[in-house]
Write an enzyme that holds these catalytic residues in place. Structure first.
Site, PDB file in Angstrom:
ATOM      1  N   TRP A 159       5.933  -7.932  -3.730  1.00  0.00           N
ATOM      2  CA  TRP A 159       6.830  -8.507  -4.736  1.00  0.00           C
ATOM      3  C   TRP A 159       6.762 -10.024  -4.639  1.00  0.00           C
ATOM      4  O   TRP A 159       6.205 -10.552  -3.669  1.00  0.00           O
ATOM      5  CB  TRP A 159       8.249  -7.997  -4.570  1.00  0.00           C
ATOM      6  CG  TRP A 159       9.085  -8.613  -3.481  1.00  0.00           C
ATOM      7  CD1 TRP A 159      10.044  -9.567  -3.618  1.00  0.00           C
ATOM      8  CD2 TRP A 159       9.071  -8.276  -2.075  1.00  0.00           C
ATOM      9  NE1 TRP A 159      10.607  -9.856  -2.395  1.00  0.00           N
ATOM     10  CE2 TRP A 159      10.043  -9.080  -1.434  1.00  0.00           C
ATOM     11  CE3 TRP A 159       8.337  -7.398  -1.292  1.00  0.00           C
ATOM     12  CZ2 TRP A 159      10.290  -9.017  -0.076  1.00  0.00           C
ATOM     13  CZ3 TRP A 159       8.575  -7.335   0.071  1.00  0.00           C
ATOM     14  CH2 TRP A 159       9.547  -8.134   0.655  1.00  0.00           C
ATOM     15  N   ASP A 168       4.690  -6.877   2.804  1.00  0.00           N
ATOM     16  CA  ASP A 168       5.135  -6.161   3.996  1.00  0.00           C
ATOM     17  C   ASP A 168       3.917  -5.900   4.873  1.00  0.00           C
ATOM     18  O   ASP A 168       2.799  -5.720   4.366  1.00  0.00           O
ATOM     19  CB  ASP A 168       5.791  -4.825   3.599  1.00  0.00           C
ATOM     20  CG  ASP A 168       7.161  -5.029   2.957  1.00  0.00           C
ATOM     21  OD1 ASP A 168       7.747  -6.103   3.148  1.00  0.00           O
ATOM     22  OD2 ASP A 168       7.652  -4.097   2.277  1.00  0.00           O
TER      23      ASP A 168
END
Ligand code: ABN
Length: 177
Positions: A106, A125
């Site tokens: 994101w 991540d």
């Protein structure tokens, strides 16, 4: 005497009717309800015990450093949600050994206070190990719920990787906004 009693009767009746019109049963019941429920609840309501004292001292507190990448207040972390890889054996841009960057990510748009420009930051991540557990940060500037997936931070972006285990998150500048 009889006339006087009749007059008293009428006067009382008129007064009672007037009162009944102005204050119906509902009004009486609602007042009784407020007294019965509101009264005992009043002492249970939360209130600020610290008062003005705390607020005055908060103003004196040192400002968080926007240039320390091991702190949640670092400027690039404006839409960050996860464990800082800088606290987990990685860096701002590198996943810790034994983990790999998520294939999807994101983005956030963060103001760099050093040059007063906005930057597009990709949050990736790092996947393949269990949660790092150090330096949990959750900042939500311009973050949006799942229907704007590209700016949604509250999901595990390791979902598309071979191992979906989430370890920590990196913050990579991809351009000036
Ligand atoms: N994007 C970080 C994250 C990972 C797992 C669960 C919630 C948020």
């Amino acid at each position: 005497m009889r006339r006087f009693l009749e007059w008293m009767d009428k006067a009382t009746q008129t007064r009672v009717r007037t009162v009944a019109q102005r204050h119906g049963r509902r009004s009486l019941l609602s007042k009784l309800g407020v007294a019965m429920v509101g009264g005992p609840l009043l002492p249970m309501l939360p209130f600020d015990r610290s008062g003005q004292f705390g607020a005055a001292h908060a103003a004196d507190a040192p400002k968080p450093d926007p240039n320390d990448p091991t702190k949640c207040e670092y400027w690039r972390y404006c839409a960050f949600d996860g464990y800082l890889c800088t606290c987990c054996g990685g860096s701002l841009t590198q996943c810790p050994p034994g983990t790999e960057a998520s294939k999807v990510s994101w983005v956030g748009t963060c103001l760099n206070p050093n040059d007063n420009k906005h930057y597009l930051v990709s949050y990736n991540d790092c996947c393949g190990k269990s949660a790092c557990g150090s330096c949990l940060c959750n900042n939500n500037e311009r973050e949006r719920p799942g229907y704007r997936l590209g700016v949604h931070n509250d999901i595990n972006w390791c979902m598309a990787n071979t191992s979906p285990m989430f370890h920590c998150t990196t913050s990579i500048i991809v351009g000036v906004a």
